[in-house]
Design an enzyme around this catalytic site. Structure first.
Site, PDB file in Angstrom:
ATOM      1  N   SER A   1      48.784 114.005  59.239  1.00  0.00           N
ATOM      2  CA  SER A   1      50.008 112.670  58.332  1.00  0.00           C
ATOM      3  C   SER A   1      48.696 111.924  57.611  1.00  0.00           C
ATOM      4  O   SER A   1      49.449 111.740  57.072  1.00  0.00           O
ATOM      5  CB  SER A   1      50.425 112.114  59.713  1.00  0.00           C
ATOM      6  OG  SER A   1      51.405 111.786  58.628  1.00  0.00           O
TER       7      SER A   1
ATOM      8  N   HIS B   1      51.839  97.201  61.047  1.00  0.00           N
ATOM      9  CA  HIS B   1      50.935  97.981  61.339  1.00  0.00           C
ATOM     10  C   HIS B   1      49.329  97.187  62.164  1.00  0.00           C
ATOM     11  O   HIS B   1      48.465  98.057  62.563  1.00  0.00           O
ATOM     12  CB  HIS B   1      50.032  98.704  60.075  1.00  0.00           C
ATOM     13  CG  HIS B   1      50.546 100.051  59.483  1.00  0.00           C
ATOM     14  ND1 HIS B   1      51.722 100.633  60.331  1.00  0.00           N
ATOM     15  CD2 HIS B   1      51.284 100.580  58.915  1.00  0.00           C
ATOM     16  CE1 HIS B   1      52.671 101.249  59.794  1.00  0.00           C
ATOM     17  NE2 HIS B   1      51.969 101.179  58.998  1.00  0.00           N
TER      18      HIS B   1
ATOM     19  N   LYS C   1      51.106 105.750  60.335  1.00  0.00           N
ATOM     20  CA  LYS C   1      52.011 107.677  60.351  1.00  0.00           C
ATOM     21  C   LYS C   1      52.684 107.593  61.526  1.00  0.00           C
ATOM     22  O   LYS C   1      52.568 109.210  62.194  1.00  0.00           O
ATOM     23  CB  LYS C   1      50.633 108.764  60.255  1.00  0.00           C
ATOM     24  CG  LYS C   1      50.544 107.908  59.138  1.00  0.00           C
ATOM     25  CD  LYS C   1      51.300 108.173  57.517  1.00  0.00           C
ATOM     26  CE  LYS C   1      51.939 108.348  57.177  1.00  0.00           C
ATOM     27  NZ  LYS C   1      52.902 108.039  56.291  1.00  0.00           N
TER      28      LYS C   1
HETATM   29  S1  PPS Z   1      53.833 104.840  57.524  1.00  0.00           S
HETATM   30  O1  PPS Z   1      53.341 104.698  56.100  1.00  0.00           O
HETATM   31  O2  PPS Z   1      52.882 104.804  58.306  1.00  0.00           O
HETATM   32  O3  PPS Z   1      55.086 103.506  58.021  1.00  0.00           O
HETATM   33  O4  PPS Z   1      54.432 106.113  58.559  1.00  0.00           O
HETATM   34  P1  PPS Z   1      55.614 106.678  59.420  1.00  0.00           P
HETATM   35  O5  PPS Z   1      56.494 106.649  58.699  1.00  0.00           O
HETATM   36  O6  PPS Z   1      54.862 105.567  60.441  1.00  0.00           O
HETATM   37  O7  PPS Z   1      55.516 107.613  59.414  1.00  0.00           O
HETATM   38  C1  PPS Z   1      54.854 108.750  58.605  1.00  0.00           C
HETATM   39  C2  PPS Z   1      55.531 110.228  59.494  1.00  0.00           C
HETATM   40  O8  PPS Z   1      56.828 110.323  59.799  1.00  0.00           O
HETATM   41  C3  PPS Z   1      57.517 111.192  59.658  1.00  0.00           C
HETATM   42  N1  PPS Z   1      58.693 111.198  59.859  1.00  0.00           N
HETATM   43  C4  PPS Z   1      59.432 111.563  60.463  1.00  0.00           C
HETATM   44  N2  PPS Z   1      59.475 112.818  61.811  1.00  0.00           N
HETATM   45  C5  PPS Z   1      60.933 113.334  62.204  1.00  0.00           C
HETATM   46  N3  PPS Z   1      61.740 113.256  61.837  1.00  0.00           N
HETATM   47  C6  PPS Z   1      61.851 112.048  60.993  1.00  0.00           C
HETATM   48  N4  PPS Z   1      63.213 112.008  60.761  1.00  0.00           N
HETATM   49  C7  PPS Z   1      60.572 110.795  60.525  1.00  0.00           C
HETATM   50  N5  PPS Z   1      60.736 109.995  59.592  1.00  0.00           N
HETATM   51  C8  PPS Z   1      59.531 109.757  59.174  1.00  0.00           C
HETATM   52  C9  PPS Z   1      57.383 111.304  58.357  1.00  0.00           C
HETATM   53  O9  PPS Z   1      57.136 113.277  57.972  1.00  0.00           O
HETATM   54  C10 PPS Z   1      55.569 111.485  58.705  1.00  0.00           C
HETATM   55  O10 PPS Z   1      54.582 112.575  59.475  1.00  0.00           O
HETATM   56  P2  PPS Z   1      54.081 113.837  58.910  1.00  0.00           P
HETATM   57  O11 PPS Z   1      53.282 114.388  60.124  1.00  0.00           O
HETATM   58  O12 PPS Z   1      53.357 113.473  57.625  1.00  0.00           O
HETATM   59  O13 PPS Z   1      55.313 114.729  57.915  1.00  0.00           O
END
Ligand code: PPS
Length: 295
Positions: free
Chosen positions: A139, A109, A45
């Protein structure tokens, strides 16, 4: 289709894990990294999907439109340690070994001490993405609610308690971010990025990323990448927003949920925040690693 029951969290060499990330352990540990691989590591996340998409666009957007329009991001950037049974079963190692494009962009991860040794022998570029603990916890909570391949999260308050105790899939956030930070101090091939910095100034962080990777995209190309990876654009893009992933239940929560710094303030009570901060100080003492929880 009936969903399989949720996996159980267990202790795996001192780190909480589920079978989906340990069942392929020998193959993961014997994985043959290559010098031109790009490993993208993070605690869950932290923005791994965001940076994966940036990397995929930087390396491959000129290659073919078909890739962008019809190949889901999780196939373009395989998840090294994942082994998900099904028809057909998904194995990150198998997917990586089948990839014909170069460089291979690899998602993980894993805490730093679990990274297969060939990465340290072959010395490919490694990018670590970190996000502040409070937003990560929030998240992760919503992700575990909607991801049937994760353990049941329970209610927010018990989830937060387990986050503090490090009883999350992939273990303790504190150990994870610190382990990679320490490794970075002696490895010039690791770039440590912060989610908060990317939110604050995506263009600046993209430039850092490009100079680390030795890439020099044109100004026009940079503009296109920045546009494509905007939260609202990614959210609408079926190839990157998780909607093709069968284990995710979008009726409960979207995968691309808020994409903000500071959403924790809508979840933490005053008492939870005080307890969290007090414990945080203890766990994060003796390190110069600092996070921003608001911008
Ligand atoms: S995972 O499933 O562990 O691989 O998740 P990961 O991709 O690492 O993290 C997901 C969170 O990143 C946010 N996210 C973004 N934030 C801002 N801009 C962009 N473009 C973007 N893409 C992914 C996503 O919404 C998750 O955060 P939260 O706070 O839940 O919205």
């Amino acid at each position: 289709m009936e969903q399989p029951s949720r996996p159980v969290l267990f202790d795996f060499h001192g780190v909480s894990m589920t079978k989906y990330f340990t069942d392929n352990w020998d193959n993961v540990q014997n994985f043959k990294a290559r010098p031109d691989d790009v490993l993208l590591a993070s605690f869950p996340k932290a923005g791994n999907t965001w940076v994966s998409y940036v990397l995929d666009l930087l390396y491959f957007s000129q290659m073919s439109a078909t890739r962008q329009d019809s190949v889901p991001l999780h196939e373009r950037v395989p998840f090294l340690e994942l082994l998900m049974p099904g028809i057909p079963s998904v194995s990150g190692v198998d997917e990586l070994n089948k990839l014909t494009t170069s460089p291979r962009i690899i998602k993980t991860h894993l805490p730093v001490h679990f990274v297969p040794k060939s990465f340290w022998e072959q010395n490919p570029k490694i990018i670590y993405v970190a996000r502040n603990a409070k937003d990560t916890a929030v998240s992760y909570f919503h992700f575990d609610r909607m991801n049937t391949a994760q353990p049941e999260p329970g209610d927010w308050s018990s989830f937060l308690q387990r986050f503090i105790e490090g009883k999350m899939v992939f273990g303790s956030w504190y150990d994870h971010v610190r382990g990679w930070w320490d490794k970075k101090q002696t490895s010039s091939n690791i770039l440590y990025l912060f989610y908060e910095d990317m939110i604050e100034d995506t263009e600046r962080e993209l430039s850092r990323l490009c100079s680390f990777l030795g890439l020099s995209p044109t100004a026009e190309m940079k503009k296109q990448v920045i546009e494509k990876v905007l939260f609202n654009n990614m959210r609408k893009n079926q190839m990157v927003n998780g909607s093709l992933d069968e284990v995710l239940d979008f009726k409960i929560s979207p995968f691309m949920r808020k994409g903000k710094v500071g959403d924790w303030r809508n979840h933490f009570t005053i008492a939870q925040n005080e307890q969290f901060d007090e414990d945080y100080k203890k766990k994060m003492k003796n390190t110069n690693l600092e996070f921003r929880t608001v911008l």
